[in-house]
Scaffold this active site. Sequence first.
Site, PDB file in Angstrom:
ATOM      1  N   HIS A  36     -14.371 -17.042 -57.146  1.00 55.24           N
ATOM      2  CA  HIS A  36     -15.705 -16.527 -56.839  1.00 55.24           C
ATOM      3  C   HIS A  36     -16.040 -16.843 -55.380  1.00 55.24           C
ATOM      4  O   HIS A  36     -15.357 -17.617 -54.736  1.00 55.24           O
ATOM      5  CB  HIS A  36     -16.764 -17.154 -57.764  1.00 55.24           C
ATOM      6  CG  HIS A  36     -16.959 -18.603 -57.500  1.00 55.24           C
ATOM      7  ND1 HIS A  36     -16.161 -19.581 -58.068  1.00 55.24           N
ATOM      8  CD2 HIS A  36     -17.852 -19.251 -56.706  1.00 55.24           C
ATOM      9  CE1 HIS A  36     -16.554 -20.766 -57.641  1.00 55.24           C
ATOM     10  NE2 HIS A  36     -17.574 -20.605 -56.806  1.00 55.24           N
ATOM     11  N   HIS A 120     -16.090 -17.680 -48.217  1.00 52.92           N
ATOM     12  CA  HIS A 120     -14.712 -17.926 -48.638  1.00 52.92           C
ATOM     13  C   HIS A 120     -14.579 -17.889 -50.150  1.00 52.92           C
ATOM     14  O   HIS A 120     -15.573 -17.962 -50.865  1.00 52.92           O
ATOM     15  CB  HIS A 120     -14.234 -19.295 -48.118  1.00 52.92           C
ATOM     16  CG  HIS A 120     -14.896 -20.428 -48.831  1.00 52.92           C
ATOM     17  ND1 HIS A 120     -16.173 -20.847 -48.514  1.00 52.92           N
ATOM     18  CD2 HIS A 120     -14.490 -21.200 -49.868  1.00 52.92           C
ATOM     19  CE1 HIS A 120     -16.509 -21.852 -49.313  1.00 52.92           C
ATOM     20  NE2 HIS A 120     -15.508 -22.078 -50.148  1.00 52.92           N
TER      21      HIS A 120
END
Length: 180
Positions: A36, A120
């Site tokens: 995620h 990220h």
Amino acid sequence: MRLFLAFVPPPSIRQTLLGTMHALPGARWQSDAQLHVTLRFIGDVDRHCADALMLALRHERFARIEALLDGFGHFERRGRVDQLWAGLGPREPLNALHAKLDRLCVGIGLEPEGRRYVPHITLARLARSTAPSPEQLAGWLSAQPPLPSDTFVFDRLVLMESHMGRDGSMYEPVFEIGMG
């Protein structure tokens, strides 16, 4: 409840990232279900705060975000690498969304986020006792082929609850909102 706001990457992006997860001693690779993009960490809150956050999210408009994978990187803590990640770009729309979500959270009484935001997807966690050497990490990074440069869309903002387990954290969607 331990909460955070996130994007879940499309299946093709998760498959690409899962294909990179090998050949680094001591890496605890994330599973498909763990991949995620954290947009705003919330932390431990009670049900009242979670309800206030969901209500605030319902009253906001969010634009869809186009992104692409943008290389590999890592975070260090106390002089050692503790996370390996795949970056996302372009950063400006993701940074702007993070700032908007931070303001929304502050508006319902949460503390502002104190760390610098880096868009990220965490690939691996590295424990101090089993972390690869700097040479092994550099070797892994240099052995990775370039990530695909195809853009993809994030169109669902997800409020996730994190459950700590023996094999790392597991994430459960609590609330989702479409982005137009």
